[in-house]
Design a protein around this motif. Structure first.
Motif, PDB file in Angstrom:
ATOM      1  N   GLU A  72       0.676  15.673  -0.625  1.00 58.62           N
ATOM      2  CA  GLU A  72      -0.200  15.332  -1.754  1.00 58.62           C
ATOM      3  C   GLU A  72      -1.064  14.106  -1.462  1.00 58.62           C
ATOM      4  O   GLU A  72      -2.067  13.886  -2.120  1.00 58.62           O
ATOM      5  CB  GLU A  72       0.642  15.057  -3.016  1.00 58.62           C
ATOM      6  CG  GLU A  72       1.192  16.320  -3.635  1.00 58.62           C
ATOM      7  CD  GLU A  72       2.111  16.049  -4.801  1.00 58.62           C
ATOM      8  OE1 GLU A  72       2.507  14.880  -4.993  1.00 58.62           O
ATOM      9  OE2 GLU A  72       2.436  17.000  -5.520  1.00 58.62           O
ATOM     10  N   LEU A  73      -0.635  13.314  -0.496  1.00 59.69           N
ATOM     11  CA  LEU A  73      -1.389  12.096  -0.179  1.00 59.69           C
ATOM     12  C   LEU A  73      -2.526  12.358   0.806  1.00 59.69           C
ATOM     13  O   LEU A  73      -3.350  11.492   1.048  1.00 59.69           O
ATOM     14  CB  LEU A  73      -0.449  11.029   0.410  1.00 59.69           C
ATOM     15  CG  LEU A  73       0.700  10.595  -0.487  1.00 59.69           C
ATOM     16  CD1 LEU A  73       1.591   9.602   0.237  1.00 59.69           C
ATOM     17  CD2 LEU A  73       0.176   9.972  -1.763  1.00 59.69           C
ATOM     18  N   LEU A  74      -2.554  13.556   1.387  1.00 59.28           N
ATOM     19  CA  LEU A  74      -3.599  13.863   2.377  1.00 59.28           C
ATOM     20  C   LEU A  74      -4.899  14.235   1.682  1.00 59.28           C
ATOM     21  O   LEU A  74      -4.916  14.578   0.501  1.00 59.28           O
ATOM     22  CB  LEU A  74      -3.137  15.037   3.255  1.00 59.28           C
ATOM     23  CG  LEU A  74      -1.903  14.791   4.114  1.00 59.28           C
ATOM     24  CD1 LEU A  74      -1.378  16.119   4.670  1.00 59.28           C
ATOM     25  CD2 LEU A  74      -2.234  13.837   5.262  1.00 59.28           C
ATOM     26  N   GLN A 127       1.098   4.198  -2.846  1.00 59.17           N
ATOM     27  CA  GLN A 127       0.893   5.612  -2.520  1.00 59.17           C
ATOM     28  C   GLN A 127       2.062   6.465  -3.000  1.00 59.17           C
ATOM     29  O   GLN A 127       1.872   7.572  -3.479  1.00 59.17           O
ATOM     30  CB  GLN A 127       0.736   5.795  -1.001  1.00 59.17           C
ATOM     31  CG  GLN A 127      -0.501   5.158  -0.400  1.00 59.17           C
ATOM     32  CD  GLN A 127      -1.780   5.753  -0.936  1.00 59.17           C
ATOM     33  OE1 GLN A 127      -1.935   6.968  -0.954  1.00 59.17           O
ATOM     34  NE2 GLN A 127      -2.685   4.920  -1.406  1.00 59.17           N
ATOM     35  N   LEU A 137       2.473  10.566   7.720  1.00 56.52           N
ATOM     36  CA  LEU A 137       1.428  11.512   7.312  1.00 56.52           C
ATOM     37  C   LEU A 137       0.812  12.203   8.525  1.00 56.52           C
ATOM     38  O   LEU A 137       0.381  13.355   8.435  1.00 56.52           O
ATOM     39  CB  LEU A 137       0.330  10.792   6.515  1.00 56.52           C
ATOM     40  CG  LEU A 137       0.740  10.314   5.122  1.00 56.52           C
ATOM     41  CD1 LEU A 137      -0.387   9.528   4.466  1.00 56.52           C
ATOM     42  CD2 LEU A 137       1.137  11.476   4.237  1.00 56.52           C
ATOM     43  N   GLY A 173       5.907   4.101   9.645  1.00 53.85           N
ATOM     44  CA  GLY A 173       5.319   3.747   8.359  1.00 53.85           C
ATOM     45  C   GLY A 173       4.765   5.007   7.707  1.00 53.85           C
ATOM     46  O   GLY A 173       4.779   6.083   8.314  1.00 53.85           O
ATOM     47  N   LEU A 174       4.236   4.844   6.509  1.00 54.43           N
ATOM     48  CA  LEU A 174       3.734   6.007   5.779  1.00 54.43           C
ATOM     49  C   LEU A 174       2.580   6.682   6.520  1.00 54.43           C
ATOM     50  O   LEU A 174       2.530   7.913   6.597  1.00 54.43           O
ATOM     51  CB  LEU A 174       3.281   5.565   4.371  1.00 54.43           C
ATOM     52  CG  LEU A 174       2.728   6.668   3.483  1.00 54.43           C
ATOM     53  CD1 LEU A 174       3.770   7.740   3.200  1.00 54.43           C
ATOM     54  CD2 LEU A 174       2.207   6.100   2.170  1.00 54.43           C
ATOM     55  N   SER A 175       1.661   5.906   7.079  1.00 57.47           N
ATOM     56  CA  SER A 175       0.508   6.538   7.738  1.00 57.47           C
ATOM     57  C   SER A 175       0.947   7.347   8.960  1.00 57.47           C
ATOM     58  O   SER A 175       0.382   8.410   9.229  1.00 57.47           O
ATOM     59  CB  SER A 175      -0.555   5.509   8.112  1.00 57.47           C
ATOM     60  OG  SER A 175       0.028   4.376   8.627  1.00 57.47           O
ATOM     61  N   TRP A 198       0.841  -1.208   0.000  1.00 56.57           N
ATOM     62  CA  TRP A 198       0.000   0.000   0.000  1.00 56.57           C
ATOM     63  C   TRP A 198       0.879   1.263   0.000  1.00 56.57           C
ATOM     64  O   TRP A 198       0.628   2.206  -0.754  1.00 56.57           O
ATOM     65  CB  TRP A 198      -0.922  -0.013   1.230  1.00 56.57           C
ATOM     66  CG  TRP A 198      -1.706   1.248   1.402  1.00 56.57           C
ATOM     67  CD1 TRP A 198      -2.840   1.604   0.727  1.00 56.57           C
ATOM     68  CD2 TRP A 198      -1.402   2.348   2.265  1.00 56.57           C
ATOM     69  NE1 TRP A 198      -3.255   2.848   1.137  1.00 56.57           N
ATOM     70  CE2 TRP A 198      -2.404   3.327   2.067  1.00 56.57           C
ATOM     71  CE3 TRP A 198      -0.389   2.605   3.190  1.00 56.57           C
ATOM     72  CZ2 TRP A 198      -2.407   4.536   2.758  1.00 56.57           C
ATOM     73  CZ3 TRP A 198      -0.399   3.817   3.879  1.00 56.57           C
ATOM     74  CH2 TRP A 198      -1.398   4.763   3.662  1.00 56.57           C
ATOM     75  N   GLU A 199       1.929   1.237   0.836  1.00 54.71           N
ATOM     76  CA  GLU A 199       2.840   2.397   0.896  1.00 54.71           C
ATOM     77  C   GLU A 199       3.518   2.609  -0.456  1.00 54.71           C
ATOM     78  O   GLU A 199       3.648   3.742  -0.925  1.00 54.71           O
ATOM     79  CB  GLU A 199       3.898   2.169   1.975  1.00 54.71           C
ATOM     80  CG  GLU A 199       3.321   2.268   3.370  1.00 54.71           C
ATOM     81  CD  GLU A 199       4.383   2.242   4.474  1.00 54.71           C
ATOM     82  OE1 GLU A 199       4.000   2.297   5.633  1.00 54.71           O
ATOM     83  OE2 GLU A 199       5.581   2.151   4.147  1.00 54.71           O
ATOM     84  N   ARG A 259       5.483  15.874  -1.337  1.00 54.11           N
ATOM     85  CA  ARG A 259       5.072  14.539  -1.799  1.00 54.11           C
ATOM     86  C   ARG A 259       4.120  13.881  -0.781  1.00 54.11           C
ATOM     87  O   ARG A 259       3.131  13.267  -1.152  1.00 54.11           O
ATOM     88  CB  ARG A 259       6.340  13.693  -1.963  1.00 54.11           C
ATOM     89  CG  ARG A 259       6.154  12.424  -2.728  1.00 54.11           C
ATOM     90  CD  ARG A 259       7.498  11.752  -2.815  1.00 54.11           C
ATOM     91  NE  ARG A 259       7.418  10.517  -3.552  1.00 54.11           N
ATOM     92  CZ  ARG A 259       8.218   9.483  -3.344  1.00 54.11           C
ATOM     93  NH1 ARG A 259       9.160   9.551  -2.429  1.00 54.11           N
ATOM     94  NH2 ARG A 259       8.096   8.400  -4.050  1.00 54.11           N
ATOM     95  N   LEU A 260       4.450  14.043   0.489  1.00 54.41           N
ATOM     96  CA  LEU A 260       3.583  13.481   1.532  1.00 54.41           C
ATOM     97  C   LEU A 260       2.261  14.254   1.621  1.00 54.41           C
ATOM     98  O   LEU A 260       1.194  13.662   1.748  1.00 54.41           O
ATOM     99  CB  LEU A 260       4.287  13.506   2.889  1.00 54.41           C
ATOM    100  CG  LEU A 260       5.454  12.540   3.083  1.00 54.41           C
ATOM    101  CD1 LEU A 260       6.077  12.727   4.455  1.00 54.41           C
ATOM    102  CD2 LEU A 260       5.011  11.088   2.926  1.00 54.41           C
ATOM    103  N   THR A 264      -5.365  15.614  -4.384  1.00 55.39           N
ATOM    104  CA  THR A 264      -4.449  15.926  -5.485  1.00 55.39           C
ATOM    105  C   THR A 264      -4.988  15.397  -6.817  1.00 55.39           C
ATOM    106  O   THR A 264      -4.755  15.999  -7.879  1.00 55.39           O
ATOM    107  CB  THR A 264      -3.065  15.312  -5.184  1.00 55.39           C
ATOM    108  OG1 THR A 264      -2.643  15.790  -3.909  1.00 55.39           O
ATOM    109  CG2 THR A 264      -2.038  15.695  -6.227  1.00 55.39           C
TER     110      THR A 264
END
Lengths: 285, 266
Positions: B219-221, A89, B188, B183-185, A85-86, B216-217, A226
């Motif tokens: 943009e994911l929100l 993204q 964020l 992690g990514l979450s 998933w990461e 870049r981060l 976005t």
């Protein structure tokens, strides 16, 4: 690149058997029965006093080991899902493909985790422009029993999108019309409206494409984050064809402020005319 | 929700966590004892007792799991109500969860985390901080520290401290997050908190550092959060003497902005 053969193989390999018929359940059942037998009648299996004492403990240890292996496998699946998933993204498609192919080579439980992995694999195939493969995976997902409504809509929207991108227009129009008739929450509505707009642009239906521009723009802004950039770019293409060049230029500027032109063109080849005609926003970072 | 209610719910949470741990240990010890009972010379009597004991323990465990699944369902309902913004109903459901028994630590931890989120959404930051601190105490007392949960709790705690202008408290809350593998979450979640802290503390240059990665981060929100983060990055760039980037980011922030967008800074 994921081939149709690989996708088919992964679809089959990742499918788990029903719990009552899996080898794991049968082994656990046999071990449980053996444990029950040794506890109920310790002399039934052996006359050796030491073995009689150790056998239940050994069986319990084997059962605990089997459960521990299952828990470890579930943790590995959860970690691989998060990692894939990461990667998606962050648009690291190679890593996502690698993770998902490795994950789907073995049966995945629970079913929802398998569906989630397949949806991500379809997204990877879509990004690689392997639309046929993506369609095959999405059709298989839609055939799964007990799919939750959110995933069902996501799969239907993605399937209609790949049909459009691969020029299967009759199927795409039917699917989009069906989706458009349903009452859905606004985040899903925004995706359907984006898809519908793309359909009109692809099919050259300029009047339909430029209807309610401001309403659609506001919806994209509210719900697509976005990805609203894709919506603005498609609206720019439609307005350009309708001769509203000032508005088209403004929307192209907005679109390229959110998403770089190369990425927009990679996704929708239909935008090449507006990309040549109007200046894009410069990115100072 | 009054202070008394929150305190009472936190006491319930701590009691339930203790019951949960005690029950698990009791079950493990009971099973171990059932197997450790050495048989008498003739072999039959103690073994039969052990078998009955084992079956009773397993049935008891099954009963507790059934009760816990019902509690988990209520927690799931509370989560759905919270995400729909129906805060009063979510509060009732969360109170039910925290007053009920659960063998699953994760259900209790999630419910208390949601209680903190609910209080945060109601701008009751002091109460929310109390809840987050109580959860952290429970997480750290566990055998395995749950890194992901701890990071999320610390970041929400820091956000509450920033909302009341307590920079020292905020730094204290999120400093340990830097030592964790995120992690990514979690990244964020960290981004807006870190930016708010840096801007409030006057560290504009630090806030504007590693800009491409932060964009870049961002943009994911979702749109409202993306608008807020872009606006903070624009402010940071202005403060760091980067007017071109600031203007670019401000224009992007406008494109993300919706009526629900949170304010950029406190």
């Amino acid at each position: 690149m994921i081939s149709s053969k690989t996708a088919h193989e992964l679809l089959e390999r990742s499918r788990h058997r029903p719990a009552w018929s899996s080898p794991y359940t049968l082994v656990l059942l046999l071990l449980g029965m053996a444990l029950g037998a040794t506890l109920a009648n310790p002399r039934g299996l052996t006359d050796n006093r030491l073995l009689e004492l150790l056998l239940p403990q050994a069986l319990l240890a084997v059962i605990a080991g089997a459960l521990w292996i299952r828990v470890r496998r579930q943790r590995q699946i959860a970690a691989a899902l998060t990692s894939a998933w990461e990667a998606i993204q962050l648009k690291d498609w190679d890593r996502a493909e690698q993770e998902l192919v490795a994950l789907l080579r073995r049966p995945i439980r629970p079913a929802s985790a398998r569906i989630h992995s397949l949806m991500m694999l379809a997204a990877v195939a879509d990004n690689r422009k392997a639309y046929g493969v993506s369609q095959e995976i999405l059709a298989s997902v839609l055939g799964e029993p007990g799919l939750d409504p959110g995933t069902r809509y996501a799969a239907r929207i993605a399937l209609a999108g790949t049909a459009l991108l691969s020029q299967q227009l009759t199927d795409a129009v039917r699917m989009i019309d069906n989706l458009g008739r349903e009452e859905v929450p606004e985040p899903i509505r925004a995706q359907i409206v984006l898809l519908d707009l793309f359909r009109h642009v692809v099919m050259g239906q300029v009047q339909d494409a430029v209807e309610n521009v401001e309403e659609r723009r506001a919806l994209f802004r509210r719900r697509l984050g976005t990805r609203a950039g894709y919506g603005y770019a498609l609206l720019a293409a439609a307005l350009d064809r309708a001769g509203q060049t000032d508005r088209a230029a403004e929307l192209w500027r907005d679109a390229t402020l959110l998403i770089r032109p190369t990425e927009l063109l990679d996704r929708f080849g239909e935008l090449s005319t507006v990309a040549r005609k109007y200046p894009a926003t410069e990115w100072p970072v | 929700m009054s202070t008394l209610d929150v305190d009472e719910l936190l006491r319930c949470f701590q009691r339930r966590m203790a019951y949960c741990a005690a029950t698990r240990w009791l079950v493990v010890l009971s099973i171990a004892a059932a197997f450790a009972i050495p048989g008498p010379p003739d072999g039959s009597g103690a073994s039969a007792l052990a078998a009955i004991w084992l079956v009773a323990v397993l049935l008891g465990w099954l009963l507790l799991v059934i009760v816990s699944v019902r509690t988990a369902r209520t927690a799931h309902l509370a989560s759905a109500l919270l995400s729909l913004g129906r805060l009063d109903e979510a509060e009732e459901a969360l109170a039910d969860v925290l007053r009920s028994f659960s063998i699953f630590r994760s259900t209790l931890l999630r419910a208390s985390q949601q209680l903190g989120t609910l209080l945060h959404a109601r701008q009751e930051h002091g109460q929310a901080v109390k809840v987050f601190q109580a959860i952290l105490r429970s997480v750290r007392s566990g055998l395995h520290r749950q890194r992901s949960l701890e990071a999320a709790i610390r970041l929400m705690w820091a956000d509450c401290e920033l909302a009341v202008g307590n920079l020292t408290g905020a730094y204290e809350a999120f400093r340990p997050v830097y030592t964790m593998r995120l992690g990514l979450s979690e990244r964020l979640l960290l981004l807006p908190v870190e930016l708010r802290y840096d801007l409030a503390a006057g560290h504009a240059r630090h806030a504007a550092g590693n800009l491409a990665e932060k964009i870049r981060l961002a943009e994911l929100l979702e749109s409202p959060q993306a608008a807020s983060v872009h606006a903070m990055l624009a402010e940071a760039c202005r403060g760091a003497g980067m007017p071109v980037q600031a203007e670019f980011l401000e224009r992007r922030a406008c494109l993300y902005r919706t009526p629900e967008s949170p304010a950029a800074t406190t």
